[in-house]
Design an enzyme around this catalytic site. Structure first.
Site, PDB file in Angstrom:
ATOM      1  N   LYS A   1      -4.176   6.147   2.135  1.00  0.00           N
ATOM      2  CA  LYS A   1      -3.389   4.945   2.450  1.00  0.00           C
ATOM      3  C   LYS A   1      -4.100   4.058   3.476  1.00  0.00           C
ATOM      4  O   LYS A   1      -3.926   2.840   3.476  1.00  0.00           O
ATOM      5  CB  LYS A   1      -2.000   5.359   2.950  1.00  0.00           C
ATOM      6  CG  LYS A   1      -1.133   6.003   1.861  1.00  0.00           C
ATOM      7  CD  LYS A   1      -0.845   5.024   0.733  1.00  0.00           C
ATOM      8  CE  LYS A   1       0.180   5.533  -0.256  1.00  0.00           C
ATOM      9  NZ  LYS A   1       0.528   4.551  -1.277  1.00  0.00           N
ATOM     10  N   SER A  57       1.353   2.663   3.534  1.00  0.00           N
ATOM     11  CA  SER A  57       2.366   3.504   4.183  1.00  0.00           C
ATOM     12  C   SER A  57       2.114   3.408   5.684  1.00  0.00           C
ATOM     13  O   SER A  57       0.998   3.069   6.099  1.00  0.00           O
ATOM     14  CB  SER A  57       2.176   4.960   3.726  1.00  0.00           C
ATOM     15  OG  SER A  57       2.893   5.843   4.550  1.00  0.00           O
ATOM     16  N   TYR A  81      -3.312  12.175   2.445  1.00  0.00           N
ATOM     17  CA  TYR A  81      -2.445  11.006   2.182  1.00  0.00           C
ATOM     18  C   TYR A  81      -2.821   9.852   3.122  1.00  0.00           C
ATOM     19  O   TYR A  81      -2.995   8.715   2.689  1.00  0.00           O
ATOM     20  CB  TYR A  81      -0.987  11.421   2.378  1.00  0.00           C
ATOM     21  CG  TYR A  81       0.028  10.344   2.053  1.00  0.00           C
ATOM     22  CD1 TYR A  81       0.342  10.038   0.728  1.00  0.00           C
ATOM     23  CD2 TYR A  81       0.684   9.652   3.061  1.00  0.00           C
ATOM     24  CE1 TYR A  81       1.283   9.058   0.430  1.00  0.00           C
ATOM     25  CE2 TYR A  81       1.625   8.670   2.769  1.00  0.00           C
ATOM     26  CZ  TYR A  81       1.928   8.378   1.450  1.00  0.00           C
ATOM     27  OH  TYR A  81       2.856   7.407   1.156  1.00  0.00           O
TER      28      TYR A  81
HETATM   29  N1  LIG Z   1       9.243   6.951  -0.023  1.00  0.00           N
HETATM   30  C1  LIG Z   1       8.622   6.784   1.123  1.00  0.00           C
HETATM   31  O1  LIG Z   1       9.109   7.192   2.180  1.00  0.00           O
HETATM   32  C2  LIG Z   1       7.299   6.053   1.176  1.00  0.00           C
HETATM   33  C3  LIG Z   1       6.798   5.702   2.430  1.00  0.00           C
HETATM   34  C4  LIG Z   1       5.588   5.041   2.520  1.00  0.00           C
HETATM   35  C5  LIG Z   1       4.889   4.712   1.366  1.00  0.00           C
HETATM   36  N2  LIG Z   1       5.397   5.066   0.155  1.00  0.00           N
HETATM   37  C6  LIG Z   1       4.589   4.704  -1.005  1.00  0.00           C
HETATM   38  O2  LIG Z   1       5.360   3.927  -1.886  1.00  0.00           O
HETATM   39  C7  LIG Z   1       4.931   4.169  -3.233  1.00  0.00           C
HETATM   40  C8  LIG Z   1       6.130   4.531  -4.098  1.00  0.00           C
HETATM   41  O3  LIG Z   1       6.709   5.698  -3.575  1.00  0.00           O
HETATM   42  P1  LIG Z   1       8.186   6.169  -3.951  1.00  0.00           P
HETATM   43  O4  LIG Z   1       8.764   6.737  -2.718  1.00  0.00           O
HETATM   44  O5  LIG Z   1       8.888   5.118  -4.697  1.00  0.00           O
HETATM   45  O6  LIG Z   1       7.817   7.416  -4.873  1.00  0.00           O
HETATM   46  P2  LIG Z   1       8.270   7.869  -6.339  1.00  0.00           P
HETATM   47  O7  LIG Z   1       7.644   9.197  -6.484  1.00  0.00           O
HETATM   48  O8  LIG Z   1       9.727   7.702  -6.491  1.00  0.00           O
HETATM   49  O9  LIG Z   1       7.532   6.813  -7.269  1.00  0.00           O
HETATM   50  C9  LIG Z   1       6.161   6.866  -7.505  1.00  0.00           C
HETATM   51  C10 LIG Z   1       5.914   6.402  -8.929  1.00  0.00           C
HETATM   52  O10 LIG Z   1       4.493   6.411  -9.145  1.00  0.00           O
HETATM   53  C11 LIG Z   1       4.257   6.995 -10.399  1.00  0.00           C
HETATM   54  N3  LIG Z   1       2.932   7.595 -10.447  1.00  0.00           N
HETATM   55  C12 LIG Z   1       2.478   8.684  -9.778  1.00  0.00           C
HETATM   56  N4  LIG Z   1       1.215   8.953 -10.123  1.00  0.00           N
HETATM   57  C13 LIG Z   1       0.852   8.010 -11.041  1.00  0.00           C
HETATM   58  C14 LIG Z   1      -0.333   7.765 -11.797  1.00  0.00           C
HETATM   59  N5  LIG Z   1      -1.406   8.564 -11.683  1.00  0.00           N
HETATM   60  N6  LIG Z   1      -0.347   6.714 -12.644  1.00  0.00           N
HETATM   61  C15 LIG Z   1       0.741   5.912 -12.789  1.00  0.00           C
HETATM   62  N7  LIG Z   1       1.889   6.099 -12.103  1.00  0.00           N
HETATM   63  C16 LIG Z   1       1.938   7.143 -11.242  1.00  0.00           C
HETATM   64  C17 LIG Z   1       5.355   8.052 -10.559  1.00  0.00           C
HETATM   65  O11 LIG Z   1       5.541   8.427 -11.933  1.00  0.00           O
HETATM   66  C18 LIG Z   1       6.549   7.336  -9.968  1.00  0.00           C
HETATM   67  O12 LIG Z   1       7.247   6.584 -10.942  1.00  0.00           O
HETATM   68  C19 LIG Z   1       3.861   5.256  -3.165  1.00  0.00           C
HETATM   69  O13 LIG Z   1       2.576   4.673  -3.183  1.00  0.00           O
HETATM   70  C20 LIG Z   1       4.127   5.897  -1.816  1.00  0.00           C
HETATM   71  O14 LIG Z   1       2.980   6.496  -1.270  1.00  0.00           O
HETATM   72  C21 LIG Z   1       6.579   5.718   0.023  1.00  0.00           C
END
Ligand SMILES: NC(=O)c1ccc[n+]([C@@H]2O[C@H](COP(=O)([O-])OP(=O)(O)OC[C@H]3O[C@@H](n4cnc5c(N)ncnc54)[C@H](O)[C@@H]3O)[C@@H](O)[C@H]2O)c1
Length: 260
Positions: free
Chosen positions: A173, A156, A169
């Site tokens: 990350k 991230s 967080y």
């Molecule tokens: N959305 C954003 O703005 C953003 C920005 C930077 C980084 N990210 C990173 O991208 C990744 C995906 O985020 P997203 O926005 O798609 O979120 P999201 O919440 O839509 O998806 C996350 C997925 O991870 C799964 N998950 C959570 N804990 C888990 C576990 N213990 N075991 C297996 N699966 C698990 C959830 O069930 C979900 O399907 C994450 O690592 C997040 O930190 C997201």
């Protein structure tokens, strides 16, 4: 004759690859499953908590089927390193893992002064340990089958910068980022590449629900990202287009972290 065997037919960037996507039930993970399938992946293993998660792993499998790609859902808690064995086993049915994408993660918005050890451990267990042991499972599998595969970790911009309500967080990350550098060195002798992607604000459930739409920030491109735009970066890193790219951090944030 396969469509891609026809003269002049477009070949996918990931033709025939067996791809594992943790967190593939929703958001960036689901978009990654779809994009790798569009690029010709032979099979996609969706490793997420439960088939009916925040969105739904079953729905991801349906989307893959619409694209003519075999999908398998494997219930996985990435915080439990033991659960990766079943994921590797599922990939082995199709010949073994070519590409493993560690997307699963949780956000955590809390004032630094209120963090207790259990809270920090939980975020580290999912975001960092899940990525660490997911990468280890991937590397062991690829080395075992002799595949010169790719591992892609989702960090991230919070892994490069920090703010008061994201200490746990950002720590998790940041660990994903620096770990990926060590990983790239560890797997390079086996012809395996490892890279890390740093998304900015991406319009997913995580941003909408847990992060309440995200903090107001200045994004030079003037909008939040779409999950597919992160998946496109994953496709690049999983494909031969990036054959000489390893140990790299790819920031996909609309220019946010580049400006003052
Ligand atoms: N959305 C954003 O703005 C953003 C920005 C930077 C980084 N990210 C990173 O991208 C990744 C995906 O985020 P997203 O926005 O798609 O979120 P999201 O919440 O839509 O998806 C996350 C997925 O991870 C799964 N998950 C959570 N804990 C888990 C576990 N213990 N075991 C297996 N699966 C698990 C959830 O069930 C979900 O399907 C994450 O690592 C997040 O930190 C997201």
């Amino acid at each position: 004759m396969n469509v891609t065997d026809q003269p002049g037919a477009r070949r996918g960037l990931l033709d025939g690859q067996v791809v594992v996507v943790t967190g593939g039930s929703s958001g960036i993970g689901r978009a990654t499953c779809v994009r790798v399938a569009e690029e010709g992946a032979a099979a996609v293993i969706v490793a997420d908590l439960a088939p009916e998660g925040r969105e739904s792993g079953a729905a991801t499998i349906d989307l893959l089927a619409e694209l003519g790609t075999t999908g398998r859902f494997v219930a996985t808690d990435v915080a439990d390193a033991g659960s990766f064995a079943a994921v590797v086993e599922a990939a082995d049915e199709f010949g073994g893992v070519d590409c493993w994408v560690n997307v699963a993660g949780i956000s955590d918005r809390v004032d630094f002064l209120d963090v207790d050890p259990e809270r920090l451990r939980r975020v580290m267990a999912v975001n960092f340990e899940g990525t660490f042991f997911g990468s280890q499972a991937a590397a062991r599998s690829m080395i075992g089958t002799g595949k010169r595969g790719t591992i892609i970790n989702i960090s991230s911009v919070g892994g490069m910068r920090g703010f008061a309500h994201a200490s746990t967080y950002s720590a998790s990350k940041g660990a994903v980022r620096s770990f990926t550098y060590a990983l790239a060195d560890a797997v390079a002798p086996h012809g395996i590449r490892a890279n890390v992607v740093h998304p900015g604000q991406v319009d997913t459930e995580m941003l909408r629900v847990e992060m309440r739409g995200g903090s107001p920030i200045r994004i030079p491109l003037g909008r939040k990202g779409q999950a597919q735009e992160i998946a496109n970066a994953v496709v690049f890193l999983a494909s031969d287009l990036s054959s000489y790219v390893s140990g790299e951090s790819l920031v996909v944030d609309g220019g946010y972290s580049a400006v003052i």
